[in-house]
Design a protein around this motif. Structure first.
Motif, PDB file in Angstrom:
ATOM      1  N   GLY A  19       0.810  -1.209   0.000  1.00 50.81           N
ATOM      2  CA  GLY A  19       0.000   0.000   0.000  1.00 50.81           C
ATOM      3  C   GLY A  19       0.848   1.265   0.000  1.00 50.81           C
ATOM      4  N   LYS A  20       0.505   2.215  -0.876  1.00 50.85           N
ATOM      5  CA  LYS A  20       1.284   3.451  -1.026  1.00 50.85           C
ATOM      6  C   LYS A  20       0.491   4.688  -0.640  1.00 50.85           C
ATOM      7  CE  LYS A  20       4.859   1.302  -2.823  1.00 50.85           C
ATOM      8  NZ  LYS A  20       6.124   1.191  -2.071  1.00 50.85           N
ATOM      9  N   SER A  21      -0.826   4.662  -0.815  1.00 52.08           N
ATOM     10  CA  SER A  21      -1.617   5.850  -0.555  1.00 52.08           C
ATOM     11  C   SER A  21      -1.670   6.138   0.944  1.00 52.08           C
ATOM     12  CB  SER A  21      -3.037   5.683  -1.098  1.00 52.08           C
ATOM     13  OG  SER A  21      -3.734   4.704  -0.332  1.00 52.08           O
ATOM     14  N   ALA A  22      -2.051   7.371   1.264  1.00 52.41           N
ATOM     15  CA  ALA A  22      -2.146   7.765   2.672  1.00 52.41           C
ATOM     16  C   ALA A  22      -3.181   6.926   3.407  1.00 52.41           C
ATOM     17  CB  ALA A  22      -2.504   9.254   2.761  1.00 52.41           C
ATOM     18  N   GLU A  23      -4.291   6.642   2.733  1.00 46.13           N
ATOM     19  CA  GLU A  23      -5.338   5.836   3.361  1.00 46.13           C
ATOM     20  C   GLU A  23      -4.857   4.409   3.610  1.00 46.13           C
ATOM     21  OE1 GLU A  23      -9.158   5.544   5.052  1.00 46.13           O
ATOM     22  OE2 GLU A  23      -7.961   7.249   4.378  1.00 46.13           O
ATOM     23  N   GLU A  24      -4.158   3.851   2.650  1.00 49.69           N
ATOM     24  CA  GLU A  24      -3.638   2.484   2.816  1.00 49.69           C
ATOM     25  C   GLU A  24      -2.612   2.420   3.945  1.00 49.69           C
ATOM     26  OE1 GLU A  24      -3.854   0.293  -1.501  1.00 49.69           O
ATOM     27  OE2 GLU A  24      -2.396   1.919  -1.254  1.00 49.69           O
ATOM     28  N   LYS A  25      -1.767   3.459   4.043  1.00 49.95           N
ATOM     29  CA  LYS A  25      -0.779   3.476   5.118  1.00 49.95           C
ATOM     30  C   LYS A  25      -1.447   3.612   6.480  1.00 49.95           C
ATOM     31  CE  LYS A  25       3.053   5.306   2.354  1.00 49.95           C
ATOM     32  NZ  LYS A  25       3.985   6.451   2.159  1.00 49.95           N
ATOM     33  N   LEU A  49     -11.074   0.958   1.952  1.00 51.16           N
ATOM     34  CA  LEU A  49     -10.021   1.257   0.972  1.00 51.16           C
ATOM     35  C   LEU A  49     -10.533   1.175  -0.463  1.00 51.16           C
ATOM     36  CD1 LEU A  49      -7.064  -0.646   2.663  1.00 51.16           C
ATOM     37  CD2 LEU A  49      -7.425   1.819   2.559  1.00 51.16           C
TER      38      LEU A  49
END
Length: 802
Positions: free
Chosen positions: A415-421, A470
């Motif tokens: 995961g790369k997006s802010a939400e995924e992090k 997500l």
């Protein structure tokens, strides 16, 4: 005060900037469109679903039955089922006017597919056990659905708290049992907490460790850091007290993964912002708690290696894995036999399996010749049992679930997006929990235990909720479920019906268990008295048989304890009552060879040997080389007056080495009654080899056969001497000598002085035939083989207290 009318979302009036002339303009702006197919959010404020499920995970492991009249997991199953359906009803009631969609997830199809297959297998497999399995999967499906729609990222710590503090409460009971020999909750070997079996407790607690450390690593206040450091260390000590190898392995792997996850996601976890004082406090508190509490010795009475502490218990049990005997005669060897037999089912029934819950029914048909694992009710490997019972549907469930979890792990790590992090720490700790759960599933049956099964479903649902947040799109993801007020109303009704059915089943299950256990305890108390045939017990015996019949009438499929009453009745000589109880068990479990042997023996004793042959033939088709069946057949032939056939069968048994105490004793009796002296001697020699403790008795009988039957006094004297020398005490030797004719006493030629008998005593015996004060030992009573030993890791009723 009137409520404010909610604003319509149809349009929004906006004020445009002033024009150069100073005039303002208004325009209608359409609201931001919701993407077609967007996933609905979790339930908002005021929803009790998450709270109720968290309370369920606290109370299920924390509570136990303070008596033996209900099994501990029966209570836990009641708690889980009632809370699940009650919460479902509340959930739908609060959404009774809802038109927005709800969430559905791929994993829901997996759980429901097993429930559907279980319902279908009721038609062609064991109806009762398949119904139990269907009910279990339906309850777990409900929990997944509720978790999927209720657990926001902010609410998951609430779930983790329920799980963790449930484990802490259970560990308090375990510690009281280990350190103080507390008996408030009936159990097997301590410490079993509220689970009756210490393996069940250890497997549950091992799965809670990731949630406990998630709470610690996300704590911000010093008080929370203190509490979670202390309680996590305490729970770890509880696992060491049990010495359960699978739980310790799962805990070790879980802690390693927790450490890796903590390092990888340190920026998202609160512990990275702790002050040095907090870090030192947490590490020191964990080390001191585990070090000091782990050194407190056990005071549990009868506990293996009495006085050992938790560290010693853990290291000792772990060390057994390095010993070859563990895999030849230990618990690992028993599991190996079960796993091989189960693999044979999977190979022979790959499509249909044997039917949901029917493993314990059909397993005797797939065991190697001579092996009997009829006292086990589960494979002690959930994956093998799933494939054996559900066939291709089990393969679909297992492969699909593992594929989904693998994809979830890859998505989380990449995961790369802010939400995924932001979601990553939560997701990774849920995956670690499921990893621990799957590890203990390889050596136990946690899917079938209420506490661990509910946690499994909650973890899967919470992971699915994260998928929905997500917005993942694939076959292994969440989808929108169209909804309407009508469906909510139907949901409330369905939940109410399920709750009513649960309460109805609960009442009769509890009553059946109470009656069966009451009969068992009273039966054991009669035997423990040492005088079971005293007339004062006649009324109690009648009550035992009345009670067990009432329990069987309610639930004729309760195999775990019911045969124990029959075993005790046989010891009293009440073979008629014992036989019908055993037959009731065979009505539900028709392939249990040991119980068939007992029924056959019962019909022989009660004068119906012809009926016994029917059960003997049934048993030999399943296991043709089981000694207890051969013993029953030989005995039946003797009772029917077919002595030549009985001797022929006895000779075949000895030739094929199909022997036990019954086979040998009956063979000896048949040979002596037919005056087949050579075979009688052969059978006695076999008995000496099979039962070394019987050497003296067997040699004495061989001597009598040589002297009285074959007229060979020289050989007789040889075995008389051997019999005297094999007797363990001088008194027993003296008793034996005094029973012989005077002319044999000196001819035996033994060194009586070396055997502890003064020569003058022997001389007086020879001259005067003086009988000693102590009578000669009576022949050993023929043992009654029990239908089965107590269930592995299961409930063992104790005799009722006088």
């Amino acid at each position: 005060m009137a409520k404010k009318k909610p604003k319509s979302s149809a349009s929004v009036t906006a004020v445009a900037p002033a024009t150069p002339t100073g005039e303002t303009q208004t325009r209608v702006v359409a609201p931001k469109a919701i993407p077609v197919g967007a996933l609905p959010t979790e339930m908002g404020k005021g929803d009790w679903t998450a709270i109720l499920l968290a309370l369920m995970m606290f109370f299920t492991p924390a509570v136990g039955v303070p008596h033996e009249y209900m099994l501990q997991d029966t209570l836990k199953s009641i708690v889980v089922a009632c809370v699940a359906f009650f919460t479902l009803g509340i959930f739908f009631y609060r959404q009774r006017n809802r038109r927005d969609g709800l969430r559905w997830h791929f994993t829901m199809w997996l759980f429901l597919s097993l429930a559907a297959w279980a319902v279908g297998s009721m038609v062609w497999s064991h109806t009762y056990l398949a119904g139990v399995e269907a009910s279990r999967w339906i309850v777990l499906s409900v929990i997944v659905f509720l978790s999927l729609n209720a657990f926001t990222r902010e609410r998951v710590p609430l779930l983790a708290s329920g799980v963790h503090f449930g484990a802490v409460a259970a560990t308090v009971w375990a510690a009281a049992q280990f350190w103080g020999d507390w008996k408030g909750i009936p159990q097997g070997p301590p410490p079993a907490s509220t689970f009756v079996n210490r393996n069940f407790y250890a497997e549950f607690v091992a799965c809670t460790i990731p949630f406990g450390f998630y709470l610690l690593l996300t704590a911000r206040k010093s008080a929370a850091v203190f509490v979670f450091s202390l309680t996590n260390a305490f729970v770890l000590v509880g696992i060491m007290m049990t010495g359960t190898r699978s739980a310790m392995i799962a805990t070790g792997v879980g802690l390693i993964l927790v450490g890796i996850a903590a390092y990888r996601y340190r920026k998202q976890l609160a512990f990275s912002g702790w002050s040095s004082g907090k870090k030192i406090m947490s590490i020191t508190l964990i080390a001191i708690t585990m070090g000091l509490l782990g050194l407190i010795p056990s005071k549990a009475k009868g506990f293996e290696y009495d006085g050992i502490n938790a560290w010693q218990r853990a290291f000792f049990r772990a060390s057994l894995l390095a010993k070859p005997t563990e895999y030849t005669s230990g618990s690992a060897s028993v599991r190996k036999v079960m796993w091989l037999a189960t693999a044979r089912i999977i190979q022979q029934r790959p499509i249909t399996g044997v039917g949901a819950g029917a493993w314990e029914v059909d397993i005797p048909l797939y065991q190697d010749p001579g092996s009997q694992l009829e006292t086990d009710y589960y494979v002690h490997n959930e994956f093998l049992q799933l494939l054996a019972e559900y066939g291709i549907v089990g393969w679909f469930f297992l492969l699909s679930l593992l594929s989904y979890l693998s994809i979830a792990a890859i998505r989380t790590l990449r995961g790369k997006s802010a939400e995924e992090k932001a979601e990553a720490p939560l997701r990774i700790f849920i995956l670690i929990t499921l990893t621990a759960f799957f590890l203990v599933s390889n050596a136990g049956f946690p899917w079938r235990m209420a506490s661990t099964g509910a946690m499994f479903a909650l973890a899967v649902g919470a992971l699915g909720a994260s998928d929905a947040r997500l917005g993942y799109r694939s076959i292994f993801a969440a989808v929108r479920m169209n909804w309407s007020p009508t469906l909510s109303q139907l949901g409330v009704s369905a939940a109410a019906v399920c709750m009513a059915v649960t309460l109805y089943i609960t009442y009769y299950a509890a009553e059946s268990e109470r009656l069966i256990v009451l009969a068992t305890k009273n039966a054991l108390s009669i035997t423990a008295s040492g005088e079971p045939n005293n007339p004062k017990f006649d009324r109690v015996k009648k009550e035992v048989f009345k009670t067990i019949r009432e329990g069987i009438d309610i639930n004729p499929h309760y195999r775990k304890v019911t045969p124990m009453v029959a075993d005790e009745a046989a010891k009293w000589g009440n073979w008629k009552e014992a036989t019908w109880i055993w037959e009731s068990v065979l009505g539900s479990r028709p392939y249990v060879v040991a119980i068939m042997a007992n029924v056959a023996r019962g019909y022989v004793v009660t004068g119906e040997p012809e009926k016994s042959l029917v059960y003997i033939e049934r048993a030999k088709k399943i296991q043709p080389a089981v000694p207890s069946i051969w013993g029953a057949e030989i005995n039946a032939l003797v009772r029917m007056g077919k002595i030549p056939e009985a001797i022929a069968k006895s000779k075949e048994a000895l030739k094929r080495d199909i022997v036990d105490t019954d086979v040998l004793n009956i063979s000896i009796q048949a040979a002596i009654s037919a005056k087949d002296w050579p075979f009688a001697i052969e059978a006695l020699e076999a008995k000496k080899k099979h039962l070394p403790a019987s050497v003296a008795e067997s040699d004495a009988k061989i001597a009598q056969i040589y002297v009285a039957g074959l007229g060979d006094e020289k050989s007789g004297m040889k075995f008389y001497k051997s019999a005297v020398e094999a007797m363990p005490t001088p008194q027993e030797r003296l008793n034996f000598l005094s029973s012989l004719p005077p002319q044999f006493i000196m001819k035996i030629g033994a060194d009586y002085t070396a055997l502890g008998i003064p020569p003058d005593v022997v001389a007086r015996l020879t001259a005067l035939r003086v009988q000693p004060a102590v009578a000669a030992p009576a022949a050993a009573a023929k043992p009654v083989a029990p239908a089965q030993s107590p269930p592995s890791g299961g409930f063992v009723p104790q005799p009722a207290k006088p």
